[in-house]
Design a protein around this motif. Structure first.
Motif, PDB file in Angstrom:
ATOM      1  N   PHE A  14      -2.509 -17.736 -15.880  1.00  0.00           N
ATOM      2  CA  PHE A  14      -1.180 -18.465 -15.928  1.00  0.00           C
ATOM      3  C   PHE A  14      -1.959 -19.884 -15.582  1.00  0.00           C
ATOM      4  N   PHE A  15      -2.936 -19.749 -14.529  1.00  0.00           N
ATOM      5  CA  PHE A  15      -3.320 -20.981 -13.816  1.00  0.00           C
ATOM      6  C   PHE A  15      -4.795 -21.423 -14.428  1.00  0.00           C
ATOM      7  N   THR A  16      -5.379 -20.507 -14.869  1.00  0.00           N
ATOM      8  CA  THR A  16      -6.855 -20.701 -15.305  1.00  0.00           C
ATOM      9  C   THR A  16      -6.988 -20.010 -16.617  1.00  0.00           C
ATOM     10  N   PRO A  17      -6.512 -20.313 -17.832  1.00  0.00           N
ATOM     11  CA  PRO A  17      -6.501 -19.369 -19.039  1.00  0.00           C
ATOM     12  C   PRO A  17      -8.036 -18.845 -19.405  1.00  0.00           C
ATOM     13  N   ASP A  18      -8.937 -19.412 -19.152  1.00  0.00           N
ATOM     14  CA  ASP A  18     -10.145 -18.976 -19.834  1.00  0.00           C
ATOM     15  C   ASP A  18     -10.996 -18.128 -18.546  1.00  0.00           C
ATOM     16  N   LEU A  19     -10.231 -18.153 -17.373  1.00  0.00           N
ATOM     17  CA  LEU A  19     -10.738 -17.449 -16.066  1.00  0.00           C
ATOM     18  C   LEU A  19     -12.263 -18.096 -15.667  1.00  0.00           C
ATOM     19  N   ASP A  20     -12.392 -19.431 -15.837  1.00  0.00           N
ATOM     20  CA  ASP A  20     -13.578 -20.032 -15.493  1.00  0.00           C
ATOM     21  C   ASP A  20     -13.576 -20.226 -13.884  1.00  0.00           C
ATOM     22  N   LEU A  21     -14.631 -19.526 -13.341  1.00  0.00           N
ATOM     23  CA  LEU A  21     -14.636 -19.592 -11.755  1.00  0.00           C
ATOM     24  C   LEU A  21     -15.120 -20.770 -11.230  1.00  0.00           C
ATOM     25  N   SER A  22     -15.299 -21.961 -11.727  1.00  0.00           N
ATOM     26  CA  SER A  22     -15.880 -23.133 -11.179  1.00  0.00           C
ATOM     27  C   SER A  22     -14.829 -23.650 -10.308  1.00  0.00           C
ATOM     28  N   TYR A  23     -15.351 -24.461  -9.320  1.00  0.00           N
ATOM     29  CA  TYR A  23     -14.463 -25.147  -8.378  1.00  0.00           C
ATOM     30  C   TYR A  23     -13.574 -26.173  -8.921  1.00  0.00           C
ATOM     31  N   GLU A  24     -13.952 -26.725 -10.232  1.00  0.00           N
ATOM     32  CA  GLU A  24     -13.122 -27.906 -10.754  1.00  0.00           C
ATOM     33  C   GLU A  24     -11.950 -26.849 -11.406  1.00  0.00           C
ATOM     34  N   LYS A  25     -12.091 -25.671 -11.880  1.00  0.00           N
ATOM     35  CA  LYS A  25     -10.750 -25.218 -12.818  1.00  0.00           C
ATOM     36  C   LYS A  25     -10.195 -24.017 -11.912  1.00  0.00           C
ATOM     37  N   TRP A  26     -10.886 -23.321 -11.096  1.00  0.00           N
ATOM     38  CA  TRP A  26     -10.353 -22.089 -10.586  1.00  0.00           C
ATOM     39  C   TRP A  26      -9.218 -22.870  -9.451  1.00  0.00           C
ATOM     40  N   LYS A  27      -8.163 -22.148  -9.420  1.00  0.00           N
ATOM     41  CA  LYS A  27      -6.885 -22.791  -8.514  1.00  0.00           C
ATOM     42  C   LYS A  27      -6.282 -21.708  -7.625  1.00  0.00           C
ATOM     43  N   LEU A  28      -6.809 -20.561  -7.491  1.00  0.00           N
ATOM     44  CA  LEU A  28      -6.248 -19.618  -6.362  1.00  0.00           C
ATOM     45  C   LEU A  28      -7.087 -18.976  -5.542  1.00  0.00           C
ATOM     46  N   ILE A  29      -6.503 -18.463  -4.329  1.00  0.00           N
ATOM     47  CA  ILE A  29      -7.057 -17.907  -3.443  1.00  0.00           C
ATOM     48  C   ILE A  29      -6.436 -16.911  -2.734  1.00  0.00           C
ATOM     49  N   LEU A  30      -6.952 -15.672  -2.644  1.00  0.00           N
ATOM     50  CA  LEU A  30      -6.374 -14.523  -2.016  1.00  0.00           C
ATOM     51  C   LEU A  30      -6.364 -14.697  -0.542  1.00  0.00           C
ATOM     52  N   ALA A  31      -5.030 -14.593  -0.142  1.00  0.00           N
ATOM     53  CA  ALA A  31      -4.905 -14.655   1.417  1.00  0.00           C
ATOM     54  C   ALA A  31      -4.767 -13.259   2.177  1.00  0.00           C
ATOM     55  N   ARG A  32      -4.086 -12.391   1.447  1.00  0.00           N
ATOM     56  CA  ARG A  32      -3.811 -11.136   2.044  1.00  0.00           C
ATOM     57  C   ARG A  32      -3.697  -9.940   0.889  1.00  0.00           C
ATOM     58  N   THR A  33      -4.269  -8.884   1.200  1.00  0.00           N
ATOM     59  CA  THR A  33      -3.885  -7.770   0.372  1.00  0.00           C
ATOM     60  C   THR A  33      -3.275  -6.311   1.436  1.00  0.00           C
ATOM     61  N   GLU A  34      -2.629  -5.577   0.775  1.00  0.00           N
ATOM     62  CA  GLU A  34      -2.245  -4.550   1.460  1.00  0.00           C
ATOM     63  C   GLU A  34      -1.838  -3.312   0.435  1.00  0.00           C
ATOM     64  N   PHE A  35      -2.354  -2.003   0.996  1.00  0.00           N
ATOM     65  CA  PHE A  35      -2.299  -0.890  -0.111  1.00  0.00           C
ATOM     66  C   PHE A  35      -1.397   0.195   0.749  1.00  0.00           C
ATOM     67  N   ASP A  36      -0.851   0.941   0.040  1.00  0.00           N
ATOM     68  CA  ASP A  36      -0.066   2.044   0.523  1.00  0.00           C
ATOM     69  C   ASP A  36      -0.711   3.214  -0.295  1.00  0.00           C
ATOM     70  N   TYR A  37      -1.156   4.246  -0.110  1.00  0.00           N
ATOM     71  CA  TYR A  37      -1.516   5.454  -0.757  1.00  0.00           C
ATOM     72  C   TYR A  37      -0.463   6.489  -0.827  1.00  0.00           C
ATOM     73  N   LEU A  38      -0.024   6.714  -1.695  1.00  0.00           N
ATOM     74  CA  LEU A  38       1.129   7.803  -1.677  1.00  0.00           C
ATOM     75  C   LEU A  38       1.086   9.217  -2.115  1.00  0.00           C
ATOM     76  N   GLY A  39      -0.133   9.313  -3.010  1.00  0.00           N
ATOM     77  CA  GLY A  39      -0.412  10.619  -3.592  1.00  0.00           C
ATOM     78  C   GLY A  39      -1.906  10.492  -4.296  1.00  0.00           C
ATOM     79  N   GLU A  40      -2.498  11.647  -4.317  1.00  0.00           N
ATOM     80  CA  GLU A  40      -3.865  11.703  -4.848  1.00  0.00           C
ATOM     81  C   GLU A  40      -3.789  11.280  -6.312  1.00  0.00           C
ATOM     82  N   MET A  41      -4.613  10.781  -6.761  1.00  0.00           N
ATOM     83  CA  MET A  41      -4.987  10.586  -8.221  1.00  0.00           C
ATOM     84  C   MET A  41      -6.457  11.247  -8.686  1.00  0.00           C
ATOM     85  N   TYR A  42      -6.499  11.398  -9.958  1.00  0.00           N
ATOM     86  CA  TYR A  42      -7.584  12.357 -10.269  1.00  0.00           C
ATOM     87  C   TYR A  42      -8.258  11.785 -11.712  1.00  0.00           C
TER      88      TYR A  42
END
Length: 136
Positions: free
Chosen positions: A38-66
Motif C-alpha cells: 500500500f505504501f511502496t508498491p514495488d517493495l523498493d527498500l531504498s531510503y527514498e521509497k520505503w516509508k515504514l518502520i516496525l516499532a513493536r511486535t508481539e506473539f502468542d503461541y496457542l498450540g503446536e504446529m507441525y
C-alpha cells in the motif's frame, strides 16, 4: 482480511517435531508484504521509497504446529492512528488457531528521521482490512 498460505519447510521443524517459534515471526513478516505494498508498491527498500518502520511486535503461541500441513496466515488491520497502525495476524493449521500476533508499524520518513501522517488514500486501503476485536 488478507490470506497468505505458508507451507512449513523441513527446517522450520525442531527436535520436538513441531514448528519452531521463530518460524511464526518469519511467516507473519511475509504476510505483511501486501500491506507494505500500500505504501511502496514495488517493495523498493531504498531510503527514498520505503516509508515504514516496525516499532513493536508481539506473539502468542496457542498450540503446536507441525511440518506437513499448510498454515493459513490471516492478516488484518486492528487499529489505525495518525502516523501508525497495527497489523494483526493469526496462524491457523488443521482448522485451529495456533498463534496470533501484532505489529505496530509507523509511517516514517527515513531521510528526515520522523514519523509522518498516513495519507488519506492509503488510510482508505488500510480501512478495507480493519477488523477490531468487537467485529471478529
Amino acid at each position: 482480511m488478507i490470506i497468505t498460505t505458508v507451507t512449513p519447510r523441513f527446517g522450520d521443524a525442531d527436535g520436538l517435531r513441531h514448528i519452531n517459534n521463530i518460524a511464526i515471526s518469519e511467516w507473519f513478516e511475509e504476510a505483511r508484504n501486501p500491506v507494505f505494498r500500500f505504501f511502496t508498491p514495488d517493495l523498493d527498500l531504498s531510503y527514498e521509497k520505503w516509508k515504514l518502520i516496525l516499532a513493536r511486535t508481539e506473539f502468542d503461541y496457542l498450540g503446536e504446529m507441525y511440518y506437513g500441513d499448510d498454515v493459513e496466515i490471516r492478516t488484518y488491520i486492528a487499529r489505525i492512528g495518525n502516523t501508525s497502525f497495527v497489523i494483526a495476524h493469526e496462524a491457523w493449521q488443521r482448522g485451529s488457531l495456533r498463534a496470533k500476533g501484532q505489529a505496530v508499524t509507523v509511517h516514517y520518513d527515513f531521510l528526515n528521521k520522523k514519523s509522518m501522517p498516513i495519507p488519506d488514500d492509503i488510510r482508505k486501503k488500510l480501512q478495507e482490512h480493519l477488523i477490531t476485536e468487537d467485529k471478529k
